[in-house]
Design a protein around this motif. Sequence first.
Motif, PDB file in Angstrom:
ATOM      1  N   ASN A 159      -2.521 -11.589  -2.292  1.00 55.39           N
ATOM      2  CA  ASN A 159      -3.293 -10.849  -3.195  1.00 55.39           C
ATOM      3  C   ASN A 159      -4.223  -9.449  -3.246  1.00 55.39           C
ATOM      4  OD1 ASN A 159      -5.395 -12.087  -2.575  1.00 55.39           O
ATOM      5  ND2 ASN A 159      -5.635 -13.379  -4.663  1.00 55.39           N
ATOM      6  N   GLU A 160      -3.677  -9.027  -1.859  1.00 54.56           N
ATOM      7  CA  GLU A 160      -4.161  -7.425  -1.925  1.00 54.56           C
ATOM      8  C   GLU A 160      -3.058  -6.808  -1.384  1.00 54.56           C
ATOM      9  OE1 GLU A 160      -6.510  -4.980  -2.051  1.00 54.56           O
ATOM     10  OE2 GLU A 160      -7.519  -5.708  -1.148  1.00 54.56           O
ATOM     11  N   PHE A 161      -2.681  -5.578  -2.089  1.00 53.78           N
ATOM     12  CA  PHE A 161      -1.870  -4.857  -1.671  1.00 53.78           C
ATOM     13  C   PHE A 161      -1.677  -4.360   0.276  1.00 53.78           C
ATOM     14  CE2 PHE A 161      -0.190  -0.234  -0.385  1.00 53.78           C
ATOM     15  CZ  PHE A 161       0.864  -0.938  -1.113  1.00 53.78           C
TER      16      PHE A 161
ATOM     17  N   PHE B  60       6.321   1.242  -8.122  1.00 53.35           N
ATOM     18  CA  PHE B  60       5.302   0.683  -8.879  1.00 53.35           C
ATOM     19  C   PHE B  60       4.349   0.990  -7.974  1.00 53.35           C
ATOM     20  CE2 PHE B  60       2.556  -3.224  -8.813  1.00 53.35           C
ATOM     21  CZ  PHE B  60       2.158  -3.551 -10.169  1.00 53.35           C
ATOM     22  N   TYR B  61       4.582   0.477  -6.679  1.00 53.58           N
ATOM     23  CA  TYR B  61       2.818   0.901  -6.574  1.00 53.58           C
ATOM     24  C   TYR B  61       2.503   2.250  -6.008  1.00 53.58           C
ATOM     25  CZ  TYR B  61       3.375  -3.993  -4.629  1.00 53.58           C
ATOM     26  OH  TYR B  61       3.769  -5.111  -4.600  1.00 53.58           O
ATOM     27  N   ARG B  62       3.918   3.370  -6.238  1.00 51.33           N
ATOM     28  CA  ARG B  62       3.115   4.105  -6.127  1.00 51.33           C
ATOM     29  C   ARG B  62       2.832   4.718  -7.035  1.00 51.33           C
ATOM     30  NH1 ARG B  62       8.583   6.663  -3.823  1.00 51.33           N
ATOM     31  NH2 ARG B  62       7.202   5.919  -2.272  1.00 51.33           N
ATOM     32  N   LEU B  63       2.956   4.653  -8.540  1.00 52.65           N
ATOM     33  CA  LEU B  63       2.652   4.684  -9.867  1.00 52.65           C
ATOM     34  C   LEU B  63       1.234   3.958  -9.898  1.00 52.65           C
ATOM     35  CD1 LEU B  63       5.262   5.344 -12.035  1.00 52.65           C
ATOM     36  CD2 LEU B  63       3.976   7.121 -11.200  1.00 52.65           C
ATOM     37  N   LEU B  64       0.726   2.894  -9.253  1.00 52.17           N
ATOM     38  CA  LEU B  64      -0.409   2.247  -9.355  1.00 52.17           C
ATOM     39  C   LEU B  64      -1.233   3.722  -8.866  1.00 52.17           C
ATOM     40  CD1 LEU B  64      -1.487  -0.062 -10.825  1.00 52.17           C
ATOM     41  CD2 LEU B  64      -0.603  -1.169  -8.340  1.00 52.17           C
ATOM     42  N   THR B  65      -0.934   3.676  -7.413  1.00 52.88           N
ATOM     43  CA  THR B  65      -1.980   4.867  -6.825  1.00 52.88           C
ATOM     44  C   THR B  65      -2.167   6.167  -7.332  1.00 52.88           C
ATOM     45  OG1 THR B  65      -0.360   3.874  -4.548  1.00 52.88           O
ATOM     46  CG2 THR B  65      -2.300   5.502  -4.918  1.00 52.88           C
ATOM     47  N   ASP B 126       1.193   6.090  -0.068  1.00 46.95           N
ATOM     48  CA  ASP B 126       1.657   5.145  -0.861  1.00 46.95           C
ATOM     49  C   ASP B 126       0.457   3.749  -0.319  1.00 46.95           C
ATOM     50  OD1 ASP B 126       3.524   5.536  -2.034  1.00 46.95           O
ATOM     51  OD2 ASP B 126       5.088   5.338  -1.338  1.00 46.95           O
ATOM     52  N   VAL B 127      -0.925   4.045  -0.538  1.00 49.97           N
ATOM     53  CA  VAL B 127      -1.875   3.306   0.252  1.00 49.97           C
ATOM     54  C   VAL B 127      -2.602   2.655  -0.864  1.00 49.97           C
ATOM     55  CG1 VAL B 127      -2.283   4.344   1.861  1.00 49.97           C
ATOM     56  CG2 VAL B 127      -3.183   5.219   0.403  1.00 49.97           C
ATOM     57  N   LEU B 128      -2.312   2.329  -2.588  1.00 52.05           N
ATOM     58  CA  LEU B 128      -3.154   2.816  -3.630  1.00 52.05           C
ATOM     59  C   LEU B 128      -4.577   2.887  -4.008  1.00 52.05           C
ATOM     60  CD1 LEU B 128      -2.730  -0.592  -4.942  1.00 52.05           C
ATOM     61  CD2 LEU B 128      -1.271   0.476  -4.755  1.00 52.05           C
ATOM     62  N   PHE B 129      -5.393   2.837  -5.244  1.00 53.79           N
ATOM     63  CA  PHE B 129      -6.669   3.908  -4.999  1.00 53.79           C
ATOM     64  C   PHE B 129      -8.167   3.639  -3.497  1.00 53.79           C
ATOM     65  CE2 PHE B 129     -10.966   3.117  -7.648  1.00 53.79           C
ATOM     66  CZ  PHE B 129     -10.713   4.923  -7.512  1.00 53.79           C
TER      67      PHE B 129
END
Lengths: 197, 506
Positions: A159-161, B60-65, B126-129
């Motif tokens: 649950n960690e990216f 999905f992960y890109r837009l989450l960032t 693509d590393v999130l916030f």
Amino acid sequence: MHTGIQSPQGVWWKPVRGGEKLWVGIAFAWCLVLFAMMPLWHLRGGQNPSGIRSKVDPQAFMARTQEFIRTYQVGTENGIPVVEPPPGSDIYLMGMMWSWQPVLRLRKGAQYTLHLSSFDVNHGFSLLPFNINFQVVPGYDYGLRITPTEAGDFRIVCNEFCGIGHHLMIGRVIVVDESEPAAAGASSGAAIGGGNL
Amino acid sequence: MSADFRTCPTTGLKVHAQADRLIKANAVVGVVALLIGGIAALLLLLTRWQVVHLLPADWFYRLLTVHGMNMLIFFILFFEMAILYFASAVLLNSRVAAPRLAWFSFWLMVAGALVVEWTMFTGRADVLFTSYVPLRATPWFYLGVILFAVGALLVVAIFFATLIVAKKERTYTGSIPLVTFGAATAAIIAVITLGHGAAIYIPTFLWSLGIGNVDAQIYRLVWWGLGHSSQQINVAAMVAVWYLLGALTVGSVVINEKISRIAFTLYVLFISMAAAHHLLVDPGLPPTWKVWNTSYAMYLAVLASMIHGFTVPAGIELGQRLRGYTKGLFEWLRRAPWGDPGFSALIFSIIIFGFVGGITGVTFGTEQINIIAHNTLRVPGHFHATVVAGTTLAFMGLTYYVIPLIFRKKVAFWPLARIQPYLFAAGMLIFSVAMTFAGTFGVPRRHYDISFAQAPFDFQFSPAVDLVMTAMAIGGLLAITGGAIYIAITVWSVFFGKPLEAEVKA
């Protein structure tokens, strides 16, 4: 009387009255109750995240995990080794893009020291359906004393990216009853590492 | 000199032309970031709602960032820059100190934001916030963040310089107003926050170029000094906006300056420790450190919010009673201007921030409870109640006053504006509570597919999860509708709205 956008004139440091004073008192008392809870739970509670913490080189942790697997492996599932360590031992679980190594076969009621770490990036250990969560950080060994209280088939979801395959990273823990015989090939008693010999 | 000022016909305040323009520019860019983050929010929602599962995993992960950076950094900080200019120059009848530097900072922030947007949308970040090391983005991503942060830090410096200019030029008498005081605490917290940002993003930028190394745990420790503290800028700014909206909508009074100012000061002193909340189940830190810091040293920052949660509604009540609504216990509340979107936004912001955001946050800020909350949907459930239903809603309410007072335009689509805060607040309330419940079942946050369709082992969540995730989707869609209405009203009013006349030149 003035509003919050007007400059107060003269001395505004005035005594606090009635209701406001009472509220500040109640709020502060409640804050002290909250403050006491965490230390008290360390003494009284059954579940604490303290653990045994140490730094570890990811390569060294990988080596330890592989030796642990070699010593106690009883099978393979979906390409991931299944290990059954003896009660009381140190057990290793390593997160890597994008799997948990190995699958653990544990015994209900037995105590283990679970070592969690990562080979590459941050991962999240989430034991389901129990919902128990720990952060898994590369370079750090998180040693948690655990006792499985329920037999069953559990999952460890990340649950960690941790990259594009994050949602595919799911591991397995099997807890068997005390009475169940050990899986074929399981050795018992041997200590890991042997550095003390 | 005096030609640079106009007198606001509503408040009687003297408004410096540069302050006017800077507030407009920052607010407009903030709303653009809100639009980008909002479109991302819609697509993310329709992906996490497994029935639709719209996006592919990489997007999905890109837009989450994209969603995190635009909402938590760009939208909110640009808006707060506007608030800093308002609380210093406008409320104190002063000129803006160093307007040329102010414009330089604005463009620096815009440039930094554009660089970050480019890296995110082209898949270079693509590393999130949180961009946890050793996940690696292009060096341009970290550089963009650094440029943006330097710009923001300069604006904070200009804010303090403006306070000094106003004092020296005697543009006001007595002490600075409470709202300016609150904004000043937000600015001080911003300095602390951006200091942490520099301490972590500069080494990380160098690391991304192949120079030196960054420890994963130390990154988390210092990064949250930025990540959580930036949310505390929002809290302090939001509470300042509560006092501001109270004054503008119902003439609410300050019950006791001493208590309100002490409460703001408690934020400065203790709130930075709250960053430790994110590290409660981390391997690198001892329990004593965790207990002391996550309780913000005896929960003294929580105490501050509990004080404001009393003084703001009490000030509204007293303001209403002074205006003649004195019958019984609740006439002041019954006869409040519920059709004024500034007022309804204020009330919902206080209630949802305090009861949903506050209670969820303090609960899983407890070390042991954090074990069952860490990185589950309980966490975004909490911060959507604080930073979206709390801060963003308060800022939306303020916008309905910024449009006539600063842009001097009539608010367009008024009937829609009246219901906008209700729609947004109801949606965010359902969304946050549903997310929180989903989290109690262990549903992970930042996860593309909780059906684990292609994973090596299967897992089935409790059937109740389907229900709460559907509630989350409905709440989210309601809130996004409310957000879209807000953006439509704002853009239309600012660019095509009817100008307000009756302007007095100073």
